[in-house]
Design a protein around this motif. Structure first.
Motif, PDB file in Angstrom:
ATOM      1  N   ARG A  20      51.538  40.021 -31.130  1.00  0.00           N
ATOM      2  CA  ARG A  20      52.297  39.566 -32.299  1.00  0.00           C
ATOM      3  C   ARG A  20      51.359  39.250 -33.461  1.00  0.00           C
ATOM      4  O   ARG A  20      51.590  39.675 -34.604  1.00  0.00           O
ATOM      5  N   TRP A  39      65.439  49.440 -35.710  1.00  0.00           N
ATOM      6  CA  TRP A  39      65.707  48.051 -35.344  1.00  0.00           C
ATOM      7  C   TRP A  39      66.723  47.976 -34.208  1.00  0.00           C
ATOM      8  O   TRP A  39      67.684  48.753 -34.155  1.00  0.00           O
ATOM      9  N   THR A  87      57.495  36.353 -27.723  1.00  0.00           N
ATOM     10  CA  THR A  87      58.400  36.594 -28.840  1.00  0.00           C
ATOM     11  C   THR A  87      59.201  37.853 -28.575  1.00  0.00           C
ATOM     12  O   THR A  87      58.657  38.861 -28.102  1.00  0.00           O
ATOM     13  N   LEU A 103      60.861  41.146 -29.702  1.00  0.00           N
ATOM     14  CA  LEU A 103      60.673  42.142 -30.758  1.00  0.00           C
ATOM     15  C   LEU A 103      62.023  42.766 -31.096  1.00  0.00           C
ATOM     16  O   LEU A 103      62.722  43.276 -30.224  1.00  0.00           O
ATOM     17  N   LEU A 140      56.286  43.037 -38.244  1.00  0.00           N
ATOM     18  CA  LEU A 140      57.287  43.000 -37.187  1.00  0.00           C
ATOM     19  C   LEU A 140      58.526  42.227 -37.618  1.00  0.00           C
ATOM     20  O   LEU A 140      58.455  41.275 -38.408  1.00  0.00           O
ATOM     21  N   ILE A 148      56.872  40.356 -26.411  1.00  0.00           N
ATOM     22  CA  ILE A 148      55.477  40.697 -26.706  1.00  0.00           C
ATOM     23  C   ILE A 148      54.633  39.437 -26.623  1.00  0.00           C
ATOM     24  O   ILE A 148      55.116  38.313 -26.805  1.00  0.00           O
ATOM     25  N   LEU A 162      54.577  49.488 -29.713  1.00  0.00           N
ATOM     26  CA  LEU A 162      55.778  48.822 -30.206  1.00  0.00           C
ATOM     27  C   LEU A 162      56.860  49.839 -30.567  1.00  0.00           C
ATOM     28  O   LEU A 162      58.042  49.643 -30.256  1.00  0.00           O
ATOM     29  N   LEU A 190      61.078  39.894 -35.820  1.00  0.00           N
ATOM     30  CA  LEU A 190      61.019  39.164 -34.562  1.00  0.00           C
ATOM     31  C   LEU A 190      62.305  38.398 -34.296  1.00  0.00           C
ATOM     32  O   LEU A 190      63.035  38.018 -35.220  1.00  0.00           O
TER      33      LEU A 190
END
Length: 742
Positions: free
Chosen positions: A586, A625, A613, A615, A593, A581, A508, A595
């Motif tokens: 998730r 972010w 979803t 990310l 996370l 993802i 991730l 989302l």
């Protein structure tokens, strides 16, 4: 005592055999693999320089070179009128044959009709074309009057690594046509007029007079595994004398010596230093401006001279011994080295004997070359030295096998982490695999295929290389292993071959860093005047089989399982700048996370629908972010018509849908389309400018549907479409702002 002597003798012979066989087998493996080819080529060049073959007859080929002063006077490329003057002047000197080594697939007036007429009526004139890629864009056709004529001859050359030309071509065949080289056509015509005919021997090999030309095979000395396509021969540079030569201005503005031209084969081509038609010879050539530089036309003239000398019996045909003879030659020197080593025990005599044997080897190879045979030199020398240093040979053989092992690893695996893991655990080289929990990432550049169509191949390579430089560095910084570079995408695994307990978070973090790094990629692309790129990333985790998969001859480190297939499907649903993802990833990182929106899809091959979803980041790492933004739609004062078609995989549906463009924003379109669409559908869009002029296609993905209006996420647009959208009159209202779906 006497009973122990045979035992010692047998042990000595066994030790001798155990040393000689690895020496012979190891060196033969090196030779056959091509590892020794660069050194064999260098020694072949050295032997050629030491075995100059004095000519016994005057040169039959004259060069007419277009030099720098000619370029300044007549310009470049020469127009057809100048070429007509050149050719007619040569014909008045009663030359035997003319070959023009200049591309003329397109007429250059003035004088084009005169040149065409001259080519049609004068059988002595030949012209070159470029055979490579015949029927494809990179081939160059002959002048129109000679298309399909045997007087159209190719001028393709075969440079070895480093640009040195040691091989020549006689024929090329692409399945649709058979081409004849410039040199072979000139030689055959000259010989035919001299009463020497061409033919074939019982094996189908070309015969010219006293010479039989056996085509070079892939493993004939001094090569190992070379591409032997076509009908190739080794070039014989042992007649390095300067060829008779005159310039264009000497021909047209003066009175050249008739002896230079009467009855000669004349090759016309560029000898200007500023031209790109320059090649390296394996040895110094007399008359060249630099020691080993030769012009293309000079190369073809030398090959023509070589064929004539060999056909008339003035010099032997140069051939490389085949792989079986090379193996016996190698074994001979291994046995000689072993026999001498059995007799000598001290280092000084051993070194003296080694020097004497190496000198004998060199002189033997030189004598063979004088007779027309190229023998390997480096491989037997290496085997000889190995056999004469018994214990050292054992150590060298062991180290060589280990290095070969490591070389195999480095050739198969591109990731540094894979290589380090295999170095720590050599057993991993064995075929097979193990089950392991990993995270799998697929990446892809959105709309890159359409973008690449608008760029040259060189621009595409530069753009991709810069993109991969950034992305590969990011993957390695997060302990990922790149298993494949898939065109403009990548397959990356986390947690193999190095076990990593937090492989999910590493995957991730890596995906977020890669998307964050795209602004650096695009900033550099814009600085270079290249288009911006958008990347989609799909991530999934689960149990796979990882390991060395394939056959004993070819294997690679790979991951196999439904997890890999689903990760690829997830990536296919992404839009530019998006990370999607899987539910399992998730849920495994729940609470950690940040989302975005969720997307319900039905991947092909999977029975149940899947909720993906977006990310946006990790809660504990806000600096990573992904930025949120709004889509500021600007409505058109009047909807514009458009048509579209659904993309089904890589194919465009034949059903054409009608619709209207309502509004646009950077990277987005708001449309109304007369069809049942759903999110993730891919579309090809067509617009028409005023006057019915059709614009380039655009590609987009349906991001959301609301009350019959579809918001589309665009792939990078051609400049013409961007300009078209900017020119559309807008409503006076403020932009309608929608939240991004990322």
């Amino acid at each position: 005592m006497t009973g122990s002597m045979p035992s010692k003798r047998w042990r000595a012979l066994l030790t001798w055999a155990l040393v000689l066989l690895p020496c012979w087998g190891g060196v033969e493996l090196l030779r056959g693999s091509g590892a020794l080819q660069p050194f064999e080529l260098l020694t072949h060049d050295l032997l050629l320089q030491q075995s100059i073959h004095p000519p016994t007859a005057p040169a039959r080929v004259t060069l007419l070179g277009i030099d720098e002063s000619d370029l300044q006077r007549w310009g470049w490329p020469l127009d057809d009128d100048t070429l007509v003057q050149l050719l007619e002047r040569l014909l008045r000197y009663d030359v035997r044959l003319i070959a023009v080594d200049l591309y003329r697939d397109t007429p250059i007036p003035p004088g084009s009709e005169r040149l065409a007429e001259l080519l049609r009526r004068e059988p002595r004139i030949h012209w070159i074309y470029h055979f490579s890629g015949a029927g494809q864009s990179r081939g160059v056709a002959p002048p129109a009057p000679l298309k399909g004529s045997p007087r159209a001859v190719f001028n393709d050359v075969l440079p070895d690594p480093g640009g040195v030309v040691r091989r020549g071509l006689l024929f090329l065949d692409d399945g649709a046509q058979v081409g004849q080289s410039l040199a072979l056509r000139m030689a055959r015509q000259w010989l035919a007029e001299a009463g020497v005919q061409a033919g074939a021997d019982a094996a189908g090999n070309l015969r010219l007079g006293a010479a039989t030309f056996v085509p070079l095979a892939s493993d004939d000395a001094p090569y190992s595994g070379v591409d032997a396509a076509g009908y190739q021969l080794l070039l014989d540079y042992r007649d390095p004398r300067p060829l008779p030569q005159l310039s264009l201005h000497q021909l047209l503005s003066g009175e050249p010596d008739p002896a230079l031209l009467k009855g000669q084969i004349v090759l016309v081509g560029s000898t200007a230093v500023s031209s790109s038609d320059q090649l390296y010879a394996p040895m110094r050539l007399s008359g060249t401006q630099e020691a080993r530089i030769q012009f293309g036309v000079e190369l073809h003239a030398r090959i023509t001279e070589q064929l004539l000398r060999q056909a008339l019996g003035e010099s032997p045909v140069l051939r490389g011994v085949g792989p079986d003879t090379a193996r016996l030659w190698l074994l001979l020197w291994v046995l000689l080295g072993g026999l001498v080593a059995l007799r000598l025990n001290s280092i000084a005599p051993l070194l003296g004997a080694a020097g004497l044997l190496l000198a004998t080897l060199y002189l033997s190879a030189l004598a063979a070359l004088q007779l027309g045979w190229s023998l390997p030199l480096v491989a037997p020398a290496l085997a000889l030295l190995a056999a004469m240093t018994l214990l050292t040979a054992q150590r060298v053989s062991r180290l060589y096998r280990e290095q070969r092992h490591l070389t195999d690893l480095f050739g198969r695996y591109q990731s540094q982490s894979v290589m380090e893991a295999l170095l720590r655990d050599p057993q991993a080289l064995r075929l097979g695999g193990e089950r392991r929990e990993v995270s799998v990432m697929f990446t892809d550049l959105r709309g890159f295929s359409a973008l690449a169509e608008r760029l040259t191949p060189e621009q595409v390579v530069v753009l991709l290389n810069h993109y991969f430089d950034q992305m590969v560095e990011t993957v390695h910084a997060h302990e990922g292993t790149i298993l494949e570079l898939l065109g403009d995408g990548m397959l990356v695994v986390f947690g193999a071959p190095l076990s990593c307990p937090d492989h999910r978070l590493q995957a991730l973090r890596c995906a977020l860093a890669m998307q964050g790094g795209m602004h650096r990629v695009n900033a550099e692309s814009q600085r270079r005047g290249q288009p911006s790129l958008e990347m989609g990333i799909g991530l999934h985790c689960g149990e796979v089989v990882v390991g060395n998969l394939g056959s004993l001859k070819r294997a690679k480190y790979a991951v196999v399982g439904s997890v890999v297939n689903l990760a690829a499907r997830i990536e296919s649903y992404t839009t530019g700048g998006q990370i999607l993802i899987s539910p399992s990833l998730r849920d495994a990182c729940a609470g950690q996370l940040r989302l975005g929106r969720r997307l319900l899809v039905r991947p092909k091959g999977f029975a149940e629908p899947l909720e993906l979803t977006a990310l946006m980041g990790l809660q504990a790492e806000p600096q990573g972010w992904l930025g949120e933004h709004e889509v500021a739609l600007r409505y058109l004062s009047r909807p514009q018509p458009l048509s579209c078609a659904l993309l089904e995989g890589k194919h465009v549906s034949e059903a054409h849908l009608r619709g209207e463009l309502l509004a646009h924003a950077p990277g987005y379109l708001l449309t109304r389309i007369d069809a049942w669409l759903q999110p993730t559908d891919n579309l090809r869009l067509k617009f028409k400018a005023e006057g019915g002029l059709e614009l380039p296609d655009a590609y987009a993905r349906v991001e959301r549907i609301d009350q019959g209006e579809a918001l589309l996420r665009l792939s990078p647009l051609p400049d013409e479409l961007t300009a078209y959208l900017e020119q559309q009159p807008l409503c006076d209202d403020d932009p309608t702002r929608l939240p991004s779906d990322s």
